[in-house]
Write a protein that holds these residues in place. Structure first.
Motif, short mmCIF file in Angstrom:
data_model
loop_
_atom_site.label_atom_id
_atom_site.label_comp_id
_atom_site.label_asym_id
_atom_site.label_seq_id
_atom_site.Cartn_x
_atom_site.Cartn_y
_atom_site.Cartn_z
N GLU A 242 -82.03 75.58 -24.00
CA GLU A 242 -80.67 75.51 -24.24
C GLU A 242 -80.18 76.23 -25.80
OE1 GLU A 242 -77.64 73.05 -22.32
OE2 GLU A 242 -79.11 73.38 -20.51
N VAL A 243 -80.77 75.06 -26.22
CA VAL A 243 -80.48 75.72 -27.57
C VAL A 243 -81.59 75.75 -28.93
CG1 VAL A 243 -78.17 74.31 -27.52
CG2 VAL A 243 -79.85 73.11 -28.48
N PRO A 244 -81.37 76.41 -30.18
CA PRO A 244 -82.86 75.94 -30.96
C PRO A 244 -82.81 74.99 -31.21
CG PRO A 244 -81.18 77.68 -31.58
CD PRO A 244 -80.53 76.89 -30.28
N TYR A 245 -84.07 74.15 -31.23
CA TYR A 245 -84.51 72.88 -31.90
C TYR A 245 -83.43 72.50 -33.28
CZ TYR A 245 -87.48 69.21 -34.51
OH TYR A 245 -87.66 67.26 -33.84
N ALA A 246 -83.37 74.02 -33.87
CA ALA A 246 -82.50 72.67 -35.27
C ALA A 246 -80.94 72.61 -35.27
CB ALA A 246 -82.54 74.16 -36.19
N LYS A 247 -80.53 73.30 -33.81
CA LYS A 247 -79.05 72.68 -32.84
C LYS A 247 -79.85 71.70 -32.61
CE LYS A 247 -77.22 76.94 -34.03
NZ LYS A 247 -76.49 78.13 -33.50
N LEU A 248 -80.83 70.90 -32.03
CA LEU A 248 -80.78 70.22 -31.25
C LEU A 248 -80.06 68.52 -31.75
CD1 LEU A 248 -81.49 69.14 -28.18
CD2 LEU A 248 -83.66 68.34 -29.36
N THR A 249 -79.35 67.77 -30.97
CA THR A 249 -78.62 66.50 -31.08
C THR A 249 -79.13 65.07 -31.16
OG1 THR A 249 -76.38 66.49 -31.68
CG2 THR A 249 -77.68 67.62 -33.62
N ILE A 250 -78.85 63.99 -32.13
CA ILE A 250 -79.43 63.25 -30.94
C ILE A 250 -77.98 62.78 -30.24
CG2 ILE A 250 -79.41 60.06 -31.81
CD1 ILE A 250 -81.58 61.59 -31.87
N GLU A 251 -76.84 63.17 -30.83
CA GLU A 251 -75.63 63.13 -29.93
C GLU A 251 -75.85 64.20 -28.76
OE1 GLU A 251 -74.92 61.93 -34.16
OE2 GLU A 251 -75.89 63.60 -33.44
N SER A 252 -75.92 65.73 -28.58
CA SER A 252 -76.18 65.77 -27.47
C SER A 252 -76.96 65.97 -26.30
CB SER A 252 -76.18 67.33 -28.01
OG SER A 252 -77.96 67.82 -28.60
N ILE A 253 -78.27 65.40 -26.89
CA ILE A 253 -79.24 64.65 -26.19
C ILE A 253 -78.31 63.39 -25.03
CG2 ILE A 253 -81.16 63.13 -25.97
CD1 ILE A 253 -82.51 64.75 -27.97
N ALA A 254 -77.28 62.43 -26.10
CA ALA A 254 -76.93 60.78 -25.34
C ALA A 254 -76.02 62.02 -24.75
CB ALA A 254 -76.54 60.58 -26.97
N GLU B 135 -86.91 57.08 -33.16
CA GLU B 135 -86.85 57.06 -34.83
C GLU B 135 -85.87 58.19 -35.20
OE1 GLU B 135 -89.97 55.29 -37.58
OE2 GLU B 135 -89.97 53.29 -36.19
N SER B 136 -86.24 59.27 -34.12
CA SER B 136 -85.78 60.58 -34.71
C SER B 136 -85.92 61.61 -33.71
CB SER B 136 -86.86 60.87 -35.90
OG SER B 136 -88.11 61.28 -36.40
N LYS B 137 -84.77 62.51 -33.89
CA LYS B 137 -84.76 63.87 -33.43
C LYS B 137 -86.31 64.12 -33.12
CE LYS B 137 -83.55 67.21 -34.23
NZ LYS B 137 -83.14 69.14 -34.24
N GLY B 138 -87.18 64.71 -33.94
CA GLY B 138 -88.99 64.95 -33.22
C GLY B 138 -90.02 64.40 -32.38
N ALA B 139 -89.23 62.49 -32.48
CA ALA B 139 -89.90 61.41 -31.85
C ALA B 139 -89.55 61.37 -30.48
CB ALA B 139 -90.30 59.66 -32.20
N VAL B 140 -88.04 62.02 -30.24
CA VAL B 140 -87.52 61.80 -28.60
C VAL B 140 -87.88 63.49 -28.30
CG1 VAL B 140 -85.77 62.31 -27.13
CG2 VAL B 140 -85.15 60.95 -29.43
N VAL B 141 -88.15 64.64 -28.95
CA VAL B 141 -89.22 65.66 -28.93
C VAL B 141 -90.18 65.32 -27.82
CG1 VAL B 141 -89.67 68.26 -29.31
CG2 VAL B 141 -87.05 66.92 -29.62
N LEU B 142 -91.15 65.11 -28.62
CA LEU B 142 -92.46 64.57 -28.71
C LEU B 142 -92.87 63.70 -27.25
CD1 LEU B 142 -95.51 64.98 -29.46
CD2 LEU B 142 -95.00 62.62 -30.81
N ALA C 160 -82.91 64.91 -20.59
CA ALA C 160 -82.24 65.40 -20.90
C ALA C 160 -81.85 66.31 -22.73
CB ALA C 160 -80.99 64.56 -21.20
N THR C 161 -83.65 65.93 -22.99
CA THR C 161 -83.33 66.22 -24.11
C THR C 161 -84.56 67.66 -23.28
OG1 THR C 161 -84.50 64.26 -25.42
CG2 THR C 161 -85.69 66.47 -26.36
N ARG C 162 -85.31 67.59 -23.11
CA ARG C 162 -86.21 69.15 -22.23
C ARG C 162 -85.60 70.37 -22.16
NH1 ARG C 162 -89.89 64.58 -20.23
NH2 ARG C 162 -88.09 65.54 -18.34
#
Length: 197
Positions: A29-41, A56-63, A22-24
């Motif tokens: 579809e959206v810029p990184y700044a608009k990506l949220t944990i809520e939207s991923i969930a 712990e963070s959005k950055g960790a999920v993206v990594l 889902a994160t990928r």
């Protein structure tokens, strides 16, 4: 009747995979700044707390999502080619790196991660552990092989070789200063190896 094997670990793994997928998808579809944990969930069909249990963070999920994509494309682990010709092998690696940096689907989230890493020591440590150190070690292993084969000076500082290969590439990428292409990758390898051969 024997006890049934619990399905909980399988459910956990399928949830983790769904979150990374889902994160990928959302990064495309959206810029990184608009990506949220809520939207991923929501996209993964899990609760927010499921995500925060592992990351712990959005950055960790993206990594982790980017690393998982890379592992599925290239196989697990990082290993440089070793054809016996260091110049050819490094050019192949640097060409692949410039291609990744030139690909907006890879470049945009990594660029955003770099910004977050500056302000987030925990994410910086995670990035070093999961990506920077394994990559550095793989390159070092290949350079040591070349050094033992007499293709690099015995006194060559191999960490400096790596810095000189990747420093200009990273700077040009971060500053959008010029096109990254095969010709630049090849010239970089030729220039650096000329100084250490």
């Amino acid at each position: 009747m024997p006890p049934r094997t619990p399905a909980q670990p399988r459910r956990r793994e399928s949830s983790r995979i769904a979150i990374l997928d889902a994160t990928r998808d959302l990064l495309g579809e959206v810029p990184y700044a608009k990506l949220t944990i809520e939207s991923i969930a929501a996209r993964a069909g899990v609760g927010k707390q499921t995500i925060y249990r592992w990351w712990e963070s959005k950055g960790a999920v993206v990594l982790d999502a980017l690393l998982a994509a890379s592992e599925s494309a290239e196989g697990t682990g990082i290993e440089l080619p070793d054809s016996g010709d260091l110049t050819r092998d490094l050019k192949a690696v640097l060409r692949a790196t410039t291609a990744e940096f030139a690909d907006p689907s890879f470049s945009a989230p990594i660029r955003a991660l770099m910004i977050e890493i500056i302000a987030d020591p925990a994410l910086a440590a995670l990035y070093q552990e999961k990506l920077q150190q394994p990559t550095h070690q793989a390159i070092l292993t290949r350079l040591r092989s070349a050094q033992h084969a007499g293709q690099l000076r015995p006194d060559a500082d191999l960490t400096l070789v790596i810095d000189m290969l990747y420093g200009p590439l990273t700077q040009r990428w971060l500053l959008h200063s010029t096109t990254l292409d095969d010709a630049f990758a090849d010239a970089l390898v030729d220039g650096v190896l000329h100084g250490f051969a």
